[in-house]
Design a protein around this motif. Structure first.
Motif, PDB file in Angstrom:
ATOM      1  N   CYS A  65     -29.406  50.502  30.752  1.00 35.63           N
ATOM      2  CA  CYS A  65     -28.366  51.481  30.395  1.00 35.63           C
ATOM      3  C   CYS A  65     -26.967  50.859  30.405  1.00 35.63           C
ATOM      4  O   CYS A  65     -26.121  51.214  29.581  1.00 35.63           O
ATOM      5  N   ASN A  92     -23.906  52.431  22.376  1.00 36.39           N
ATOM      6  CA  ASN A  92     -25.059  53.218  21.937  1.00 36.39           C
ATOM      7  C   ASN A  92     -25.013  54.612  22.538  1.00 36.39           C
ATOM      8  O   ASN A  92     -24.682  54.770  23.709  1.00 36.39           O
ATOM      9  N   VAL A  93     -25.409  55.598  21.749  1.00 39.36           N
ATOM     10  CA  VAL A  93     -25.575  56.946  22.272  1.00 39.36           C
ATOM     11  C   VAL A  93     -26.972  57.015  22.893  1.00 39.36           C
ATOM     12  O   VAL A  93     -27.944  56.504  22.325  1.00 39.36           O
ATOM     13  N   CYS A  94     -27.070  57.626  24.067  1.00 41.34           N
ATOM     14  CA  CYS A  94     -28.306  57.606  24.857  1.00 41.34           C
ATOM     15  C   CYS A  94     -29.471  58.255  24.110  1.00 41.34           C
ATOM     16  O   CYS A  94     -29.419  59.431  23.772  1.00 41.34           O
ATOM     17  N   VAL A  95     -30.522  57.482  23.872  1.00 42.67           N
ATOM     18  CA  VAL A  95     -31.683  58.018  23.150  1.00 42.67           C
ATOM     19  C   VAL A  95     -32.438  59.016  24.008  1.00 42.67           C
ATOM     20  O   VAL A  95     -33.037  59.958  23.492  1.00 42.67           O
ATOM     21  N   MET A  96     -32.374  58.828  25.307  1.00 46.05           N
ATOM     22  CA  MET A  96     -33.140  59.720  26.181  1.00 46.05           C
ATOM     23  C   MET A  96     -32.504  61.115  26.235  1.00 46.05           C
ATOM     24  O   MET A  96     -33.199  62.116  26.157  1.00 46.05           O
ATOM     25  N   VAL A  97     -31.186  61.142  26.344  1.00 46.10           N
ATOM     26  CA  VAL A  97     -30.509  62.443  26.356  1.00 46.10           C
ATOM     27  C   VAL A  97     -30.665  63.122  24.990  1.00 46.10           C
ATOM     28  O   VAL A  97     -30.678  64.340  24.889  1.00 46.10           O
ATOM     29  N   MET A  98     -30.841  62.327  23.949  1.00 45.69           N
ATOM     30  CA  MET A  98     -31.108  62.876  22.619  1.00 45.69           C
ATOM     31  C   MET A  98     -32.582  63.268  22.452  1.00 45.69           C
ATOM     32  O   MET A  98     -32.975  63.752  21.396  1.00 45.69           O
ATOM     33  N   GLY A  99     -33.409  63.017  23.465  1.00 50.56           N
ATOM     34  CA  GLY A  99     -34.759  63.560  23.450  1.00 50.56           C
ATOM     35  C   GLY A  99     -35.914  62.577  23.467  1.00 50.56           C
ATOM     36  O   GLY A  99     -37.069  63.001  23.505  1.00 50.56           O
ATOM     37  N   PRO A 128     -33.482  53.366  32.084  1.00 48.52           N
ATOM     38  CA  PRO A 128     -32.874  53.600  33.398  1.00 48.52           C
ATOM     39  C   PRO A 128     -33.599  52.932  34.567  1.00 48.52           C
ATOM     40  O   PRO A 128     -33.042  52.862  35.652  1.00 48.52           O
ATOM     41  N   HIS A 183     -32.402  53.028  18.125  1.00 51.54           N
ATOM     42  CA  HIS A 183     -32.757  54.427  18.346  1.00 51.54           C
ATOM     43  C   HIS A 183     -34.188  54.621  18.836  1.00 51.54           C
ATOM     44  O   HIS A 183     -34.811  55.638  18.552  1.00 51.54           O
ATOM     45  N   TRP A 202     -38.870  63.600  35.096  1.00 49.39           N
ATOM     46  CA  TRP A 202     -38.142  64.122  33.935  1.00 49.39           C
ATOM     47  C   TRP A 202     -38.989  63.997  32.659  1.00 49.39           C
ATOM     48  O   TRP A 202     -39.044  64.917  31.850  1.00 49.39           O
ATOM     49  N   ARG A 221     -39.461  67.701  31.524  1.00 54.95           N
ATOM     50  CA  ARG A 221     -38.501  68.046  30.481  1.00 54.95           C
ATOM     51  C   ARG A 221     -38.893  67.527  29.112  1.00 54.95           C
ATOM     52  O   ARG A 221     -38.511  68.100  28.093  1.00 54.95           O
ATOM     53  N   LEU A 222     -39.608  66.422  29.062  1.00 56.73           N
ATOM     54  CA  LEU A 222     -39.968  65.856  27.765  1.00 56.73           C
ATOM     55  C   LEU A 222     -41.452  66.022  27.465  1.00 56.73           C
ATOM     56  O   LEU A 222     -41.942  65.555  26.432  1.00 56.73           O
TER      57      LEU A 222
END
Lengths: 383, 259
Positions: B168, B176-183, B189, B203, B224, B228-229
């Protein structure tokens, strides 16, 4: 409207259809316009040239550890709260070569680094983000040792602020931190988007003479009281609908009296100590220095890079790291952010933007952590 | 003053795909510089010249899977002043350590026409389980820039630097925009940095090719992924049972879901 009435504090209305003129005026003055924009389906801060580069008609659903872009019913230009990136990436680059040295006989000669200072116009800077810049100003510009790269970039940046309106409040809690959602200072221009009742446009507040000069080049008219009221109502609606709340009453004592609170163990069990919260935080400023040398040993280089207090190496002193457990690192970060930062810099290190909540991969929520500690807090230590 | 003797380099391969030692040959632009700075004394993959030890610097690729290799690594260690273990195999047992989770004889019977000719150990083990390793350079395969940094540090007598923080950190530094927060489930991590956040940059979630990071918390990540996923227990086992299946933190996590 006459040019002479374009004074600091004046409000004008810019039609959405004329927004391109604002971008052109900024570009014409030599600015690289950096703005929220979409790249591969991701909301980032990047360089734009056209109005159509804005994330028009998009909003963002945000929760702890969750961010989803969704279509809006309308064509709002800025209908979302902040994304992951923050302006700090432009003001102090995450990687920077500070100097190089070349072997010369038995000694070394320094190779000077020429710093290119880009001239940025930041478009769509939220109030919390302005406050974050003010926090970093205290870190980098105050005292005997001024950070020269930061100062040069900060001083040259033109700031078009954006008052938060028409957006899902997500994980925001600027109202709790006293940092928003209306920009009150630190901008050249401040926009409020008008979507309802009035024609789609922007009420523009002039913050500086430099801002007034830009507005002179843009088609506009004096804002009506109806438009000013509508703008104020839209911002007030966001203020009244925050996604999170953080009670800051006696916040320093709360932390100082609860170093051994059991909640630290509980949060450490969930924390990945990955460092994301610090990297996305618009005020976290910690950097480290790394030295390297080429294979023949002829050229040495010192680089600076953004670091995180969640790494083991961050607290490495002679002989080892002093914060080896994730618990100690989480406690250090949150205690610094919300309490010792005040002792150190005279302000909180948190501006309530919610990034550390949304972009924590496992959704750890600092407002929830503070609440949990407060609910079962120990009192001051007994004499 | 007599010219300084060039340090002698040896490169050894045990059970592996060769990818890590090939990273050295992959240093195309720097190869001549390397050859100028060290004497490549033993590197079977690159040269027929085999100079005997002792060696100043030894790079070891691969895990120990046979009694023969277990004996060879002892000799290599005795002949080496400074030993660097390269990659997932040398540092955790590699993908072939999947045998450690079951009975290796079942594989032998299934794969080989004449299993009686196969002599192998029950487990695939890292180099550090057999001899002292002076520095562990992780990755599947290792990153050539990190290998160059290790060589450079060795030549200059400095400790090598290969940060053991999460992917991370490198990912965010790249913007980079976090791929995990994007799903997308991502092992970043809990994974050791070094690859330059390769998969998230495109991505994709991280596959954990560099093994567990310092102080990892795979249990929190699994929770998580699952809650959540919507990841199944079977897929949680697969997520942690790959290149670094036998690394203690990942091994423990896959076993927790392998019911």
């Amino acid at each position: 409207m006459t040019a002479s009435s374009l004074k600091v504090g004046a409000r004008v209305t810019l039609a959405a259809g004329d927004f391109q003129h604002l971008l052109d005026a900024l570009a014409g003055r030599g600015y690289r316009v950096m703005s929220p924009t979409l790249e591969d389906g991701r909301l980032i801060y990047g360089e734009i040239g056209k109005v159509t580069d804005l994330p028009i008609g998009w909003t963002a659903f945000q929760e702890g550890g969750t961010f989803r872009l969704e279509h809006r019913q309308d064509q709002a230009f800025f209908g979302f709260a902040v994304g992951q990136q923050s302006w700090k990436q432009f003001l102090l680059p995450p990687h920077q070569t500070l100097w190089q040295a070349q072997r010369e006989g038995s000694g070394w000669g320094i190779i000077p680094q020429v710093q290119e200072i880009p001239q940025f116009a930041f478009l769509g800077v939220r109030s919390c983000e302005l406050e974050a810049m003010a926090v970093q100003d205290r870190v980098f510009l105050q005292g005997a040792h001024v950070e020269s790269t930061y100062r040069a970039r900060r001083e040259s940046a033109f700031i078009v602020a954006l008052n938060c309106a028409h957006q899902d409040p997500g994980t925001c809690f600027c109202v709790s931190m006293g940092t928003g959602p209306r920009a009150t200072a630190g901008f050249d221009l401040a926009l409020t988007e008008l979507l309802q009742g009035e024609e789609h446009g922007f009420v523009v507040e002039i913050g500086t003479d430099r801002g007034a000069e830009v507005i002179r080049q843009v088609p506009r008219r004096a804002a009506t009281s109806g438009e000013v009221d509508a703008a104020a109502r839209a911002v007030a609606a966001v203020a009244g609908n925050m996604g999170r709340r953080l009670d800051t009453t006696g916040i320093q004592e709360l932390f100082y009296d609860n170093y051994e609170h059991p909640r630290w163990d509980e949060v450490a069990a969930r924390c990945l100590n990955c460092g994301n919260c610090t990297l996305v935080c618009p005020t976290c400023f910690c950097h480290t220095l790394e030295d390297s040398m080429d294979l023949p040993g002829a050229v040495a280089e010192r680089r600076r890079r953004l670091d995180s207090c969640f790494t083991v190496d961050f607290s490495y002193l002679h002989g080892g790291s002093i914060r080896t457990s994730p618990r100690s690192r989480y406690r250090q970060w949150l205690t610094h952010k919300l309490a010792t930062w005040i002792d150190q810099f005279g302000c909180s290190g948190c501006v309530g933007c919610g990034r550390c909540i949304t972009w924590c991969p496992v959704g750890i929520d600092i407002t929830e952590e503070v609440r949990a500690i407060r609910e079962t807090a120990a009192g001051p230590p007994k004499e | 003053m007599a010219p300084k003797r060039k340090p002698k380099l040896s490169v050894w391969k045990f059970a592996s795909c060769d990818g890590c030692q090939l990273s050295l040959l992959d240093c195309e632009d720097e190869l001549l510089t390397i050859a100028g700075a060290v004497e490549i004394a033993y590197f079977v993959e690159a040269s027929r010249a085999m100079v005997k030890g002792p060696y100043d610097l030894t790079l070891v690729d691969g895990s120990i899977t046979t009694a023969h290799d277990a004996a060879v690594i002892q000799r290599v260690r005795r002949a080496s002043k400074y030993l660097v273990a390269l990659g997932a195999c040398a540092n955790s047992g590699g993908i072939q350590a999947l045998r450690n989770f079951t009975d290796v004889n079942d594989f032998i019977d299934a794969v080989y026409a004449k299993p009686q000719h196969i002599k192998t150990l029950k487990e695939s083990t890292p180099i550090a389980a057999h001899v002292k390793v002076d520095f562990a350079l992780n990755g599947c395969p290792i990153n050539k820039h990190q290998l160059l940094a290790v060589l450079s540090a060795f030549l200059q007598g400095r400790p090598p630097m290969a940060r053991s923080h999460s992917v991370c950190v490198d990912c965010k530094l790249q913007g980079n925009v976090c791929v995990m927060v994007m799903g997308a489930p991502c092992l970043g991590p809990v994974t050791h940095a070094g690859c330059g956040a390769l998969c998230p940059t495109y991505h994709r979630g991280c596959y954990g090719c560099y093994g567990p990071k310092e102080t990892p918390n795979p249990a929190a990540l699994s929770a998580w992924f699952s809650q959540r996923l919507g990841m199944s227990e079977a897929n949680l086992v697969r997520a942690f049972r790959a290149f670094y299946a036998n690394a203690p933190a990942f091994r423990q996590e896959s076993e927790a879901h392998d019911k």
